[in-house]
Structures are given as structure tokens and as C-alpha cells.
Design a protein around this motif. Sequence first.
Motif, PDB file in Angstrom:
ATOM      1  N   VAL A 325       0.819  -1.223   0.000  1.00 22.55           N
ATOM      2  CA  VAL A 325       0.000   0.000   0.000  1.00 22.55           C
ATOM      3  C   VAL A 325       0.850   1.269   0.000  1.00 22.55           C
ATOM      4  N   ALA A 326       1.963   1.262   0.735  1.00 33.38           N
ATOM      5  CA  ALA A 326       2.810   2.460   0.826  1.00 33.38           C
ATOM      6  C   ALA A 326       4.115   2.314   0.062  1.00 33.38           C
ATOM      7  N   GLY A 327       4.781   1.157   0.185  1.00 36.55           N
ATOM      8  CA  GLY A 327       6.092   0.978  -0.432  1.00 36.55           C
ATOM      9  C   GLY A 327       6.080   1.050  -1.944  1.00 36.55           C
ATOM     10  N   LYS A 328       5.120   0.377  -2.574  1.00 39.95           N
ATOM     11  CA  LYS A 328       5.059   0.392  -4.043  1.00 39.95           C
ATOM     12  C   LYS A 328       4.877   1.806  -4.598  1.00 39.95           C
ATOM     13  N   PRO A 329       3.849   2.560  -4.161  1.00 39.41           N
ATOM     14  CA  PRO A 329       3.688   3.905  -4.722  1.00 39.41           C
ATOM     15  C   PRO A 329       4.854   4.841  -4.396  1.00 39.41           C
ATOM     16  N   ILE A 330       5.407   4.751  -3.185  1.00 37.50           N
ATOM     17  CA  ILE A 330       6.546   5.614  -2.840  1.00 37.50           C
ATOM     18  C   ILE A 330       7.734   5.292  -3.742  1.00 37.50           C
ATOM     19  N   GLY A 331       8.045   4.001  -3.911  1.00 36.51           N
ATOM     20  CA  GLY A 331       9.175   3.615  -4.750  1.00 36.51           C
ATOM     21  C   GLY A 331       9.001   4.014  -6.202  1.00 36.51           C
TER      22      GLY A 331
END
Length: 438
Positions: A325-331
Motif C-alpha cells: 500500500v505504501a512501499g510500491k507507490p513511494i518507490g
Amino acid sequence: MTETPPGTSRLLGLGSWPEARRIAGILREETVGGALLLAGAVAAMIWANSPWSGTYEALRAFRVGPAALHLDLSLATWAADGLLAIFFFVAGLELKREFVAGDLRQVRRAAVPVAAALGGVIVPAVLYLLLTLGVGASSGAARGWAIPTATDIAFALAVLAVIGRYLPTALRTFLLTLAVVDDLVAIVIIALFYTEHLSVLPLLGALLPLAVFALLVQRRVRAWWLLLPLAAATWALMHASGVHATVAGVLLAFTVPVLRSERSGGPEAGPGLAEHFEHRLRPISAGVAVPVFAFMSAGVSLGGLSGLAGALSDPVAVGVVVGLVAGKPIGIMLATWLVARFTHARLDEGLAWVDVAGLAVLAGIGFTVSLLIGELAFGAGSERDAYVKVAVLTGSLIAALTATVILRLRNRVYRRIHEAETVDRDHDGIPDVYQKRS
């Protein structure tokens, strides 16, 4: 949104019209596959939480195959090792076509989705490891670091088809290419980090049918009765070696030529062998292989709300959900922004960073490959594998709902861009915007 000054390189530009048409065809097939995948996953969840859950587990454990060849495998293993090899074969064909004959043969176009895919792998893995750091090395929680790094092509594109009808072609292409590169990275991770017992002789033996397969396809041989046994032998020997058998699918795909031979009239004479295989196998991959794997893998008994809460309180499950939820979009966003920053590129006209953010969140749908890595990391049927399944389903659902909110807010802009792209005043079958850009 400002107009891109002349001479400034464009980020996520339109690309060529033939490539746009080809991507549109792929999206249609993957969208249907995504709907079937979702249906398979829902059916598995309902069955696994019904009074007849025992029959579901019995079906998964039912063994079939020649014991003499050490291929008397459970149906769940056949789905994960066999059917997903078809999925990775098609993904390998698509990736090779993109870099050999597609718009991504240009380095400046390839840099964005490749960098975004790598960012979408690194950041979720780091977040997962940070969140499971306090569990202790003895628990083996760190083995699941790769679970939140994958993007499910079919599931993500199915959601996109529903919520992003007027999404610009460039963004659709970006998501598809990012997901394909993501899958290639996933198969490399599986080969390097989830191969426990390596048998050298079967691995070397797999090179023989692989080499013969490569020789035949380089000579443009299409006879299935020649190629299929060689592909099956490569897969079986790879499986026996201890390397995950889906690696064979990618290796076989990379041997297939993309362009037509000079004897056949060269690249302009028509589609090459890679496109021929892709056209034949993509419906099988999207319509059969991935949905059946989802059905065989997604069924997990939740044990009611208390069981669901207990599963999601496990550090591994928390790491998976946060990674998706957070890691994919941030990366993805960080990597895309860095490419724009260091190349002084700007987003193409009509696009905004919120569009990229919506797709980056959508890439957090990590269903098929995430479930596969979860089984490899913790063992199929284990308690922690059940937690991983709950976490993957939860994280994917949150990512899908969040992306829906973001992209729906952009729907009016998408519609305006779509109408501009499809104007064909000279009625030559090619939208005017592609002719202006060329």
C-alpha cells in the motif's frame, strides 16, 4: 499543467500509433483475464471458509503426474510451477518485444518504466524488513522480504479498465511495461533467493532442450509438436534442479526472435515469431493459467473477524500490507521523479503527477506473484503462509480502492485527453495527435 517547451524531452509521451494499437489489444485480453482471476480468488475464499473447506484442501493436495519422473505433484504445485511458467513465458515475450521492436528500444523511453519498476521493488522490500526487524532472525520472517515487491498485471489492468476508461494511452503503456519489468525482476529474485537445493546435473541437462528450442525458433520453426516437448523437457529438468520451474518460461521466451528474418522480407514483412506465440498463448495465460493459480492459492480460512484481526496483527502480514500500500507507490513515484529530475524531462502535455500517483498506487495490487513468493518463503499451507495470503488480499484491496478514488477524480481530464487522441480529421485511420508528434 503547462505546455512542454520545444526541445524539452517528454516523460510518458504518446509513443507511436502502431505501439498504441498493440498495447490496446493486450489490455483487452489482460482485462478479461483480470476479471477471471478475481472470480477465481473469490470462489476460493468462499469455498475455503465454507463448511466444505476440507474438500477444497483435498483438491489442492490431490497428486497427479508420472512418479517415475518425480512429477507426481499436487494440483496446487502444478498450478504454481506449471501454469505460471506459461504466464512468465508470455511476460518474457512481451518484455523482449518491447525492448527489441517496441517504443522501449529507445533508451530514453525505457528508462522511466524500468526505473519505476526497480523503485517499486526496492522500497517495499526495505519497508518490510524494517517492520519485521524486531521479530528476530530465528522466526524466518525476513524470508518474506520479496512478497510485497510484485505487481499483478491482470488484476491491475482489470481495475484500470473499470475506473480509467479515458486514461491516456501513455499511462496505460507505462503501467503495463512497469508490471512486465516487475515480473522479470520477480523471476530473478525467485531464481536467486528462493532456490534452496540446487542439483547441478538436471540444471545442466535443461540447457540441452533449451538450446535445441532456441535453434529451432531462430530458424522460425513454428511446429508445436517439435517445440512443445522441448519446452516441457526444459521445464521438467529445471524443476528437478531445484530452481523454480517458472524460470524456464522466461528463458524459453528470451530465445524467441522478435523480428522476421531477412529471408521472410525483414522486419517490415509482418509480425515475428514472438508476436505469433504471444497471440496464441496470451489468452491461455490470462484466461486459464493465472485464474486457476488464483483459485488454487487464494483460499485461506479466516476464522471470522477475530481470525482476520489475528492474521493482520502478525509482523509479516503488517510488512506485506505496508509494502504493497505504501512501499510500491513511494518507490515508483520516487524513481520516476528522479528520472525526470536528472534528465530535465517534463510530463507530457495533459498529464499531471497525480496521474502517475494513481498508477503507482494501483501497482500495489500484488496478487499472483506475491502469493507465489509467499508459498516459497514460508511453505505452502503453513500458518505464516496463511497470514501472507490474508495480507496480500488485504493490501491489494486497499491499493485498488485507493487508486479508484485518485483516478476517478481525474476522469474528466482523462476524457478530454482521450477525445484529443482519437480525432482523425483526415480519416486515414490514424489519430491526428500521433501524426503531429511524429
